[in-house]
Enzyme design. Sequence first.
Site, PDB file in Angstrom:
ATOM      1  N   HIS A  78       0.782  -1.164   0.096  1.00  0.00           N
ATOM      2  CA  HIS A  78      -0.058  -0.123   0.140  1.00  0.00           C
ATOM      3  C   HIS A  78       0.810   1.161  -0.123  1.00  0.00           C
ATOM      4  CE1 HIS A  78       0.212  -0.170   4.464  1.00  0.00           C
ATOM      5  NE2 HIS A  78       0.226   1.224   4.476  1.00  0.00           N
ATOM      6  N   ASP A 123      -0.167  -7.855   1.510  1.00  0.00           N
ATOM      7  CA  ASP A 123       0.316  -6.506   1.434  1.00  0.00           C
ATOM      8  C   ASP A 123       1.739  -6.296   1.600  1.00  0.00           C
ATOM      9  OD1 ASP A 123       0.494  -3.755   1.657  1.00  0.00           O
ATOM     10  OD2 ASP A 123      -0.726  -3.250   3.272  1.00  0.00           O
ATOM     11  N   SER A 216       4.149   2.587   8.201  1.00  0.00           N
ATOM     12  CA  SER A 216       3.795   1.603   7.140  1.00  0.00           C
ATOM     13  C   SER A 216       5.188   1.157   6.228  1.00  0.00           C
ATOM     14  CB  SER A 216       2.645   2.019   6.191  1.00  0.00           C
ATOM     15  OG  SER A 216       1.607   1.819   6.769  1.00  0.00           O
ATOM     16  N   GLY A 217       5.198  -0.132   6.168  1.00  0.00           N
ATOM     17  CA  GLY A 217       6.212  -0.860   5.228  1.00  0.00           C
ATOM     18  C   GLY A 217       7.444  -0.941   6.069  1.00  0.00           C
TER      19      GLY A 217
END
Length: 266
Positions: A78, A123, A216-217
């Site tokens: 994402h 994801d 995120s990530g």
Amino acid sequence: MNVLFVLGLLALACATSEAKLLKYPKNYVNSIIEGRVVGGRNATEGEVPYQVSLQTFYGYHICGGAIIDKDWIATAAHCLANRYPSDVFVATGTIEWEWPNATYASRTFYSHCRYNKPASHNDIALIHLNSSIVFNEKTQPITLPTEQMTDGDEVILTGWGSTELYGDTPDKLQLVKLKYMSHQKCKEMYDNDPDVDVGHMCTFTQRGEGACHGDSGGPLVSGGKLVGLVNWGMPCAIGYPDVHASPYFFRDWIRRVMSGNSKCVV
């Protein structure tokens, strides 16, 4: 599961990217726990040499990632949704995202072929760089896991995510020690929400410690192995597990892509 309302496409999210929708439980209150990452501390120079900051052409931090090879970065899918490789740069060798030791351009993105099918599943993504990373004492790769984790194992989360809901990006990399939570316990805490998939791993210690938007990530590491990449959760550290992509689960896909085989294998 019980949900009061859903806010935007932000979910431990990279700004302007597609992301897991933030979920708010019925017992959610407006007083947000403040802290670091949330609930951590400043990382020290060279402490997490595998950490990278994914940035825009204009130098804004959007997501975290992990160096897994001199030419490859692992992150969340994402983080790259609706972006082009020419728009994303990888900053390495620093605990201050604005002052990287080096910056590398992206050549190609490889998001998992089943990303968001169904929603919030698979994801995970890889970035193939335009040029090889130069390793030094502040920039090193992290290896992939070779075995499953055990409930209660210590996990280190690092990132430049906000230290409170909708807060600013901290200048210095934040680090917090969490605990791995078994898939069964995680599902139970989320009332068997189908968004907690077999490709996820969960972490949880207590209210006030966990991931937030901007993380995120980013990498989760245990025993010197990359065991997670931040995906989604109830923002931010309000007493629910954080849910991450599991590199152990996706290790065959990672190896295939890195070897030049990006064909979709479900």
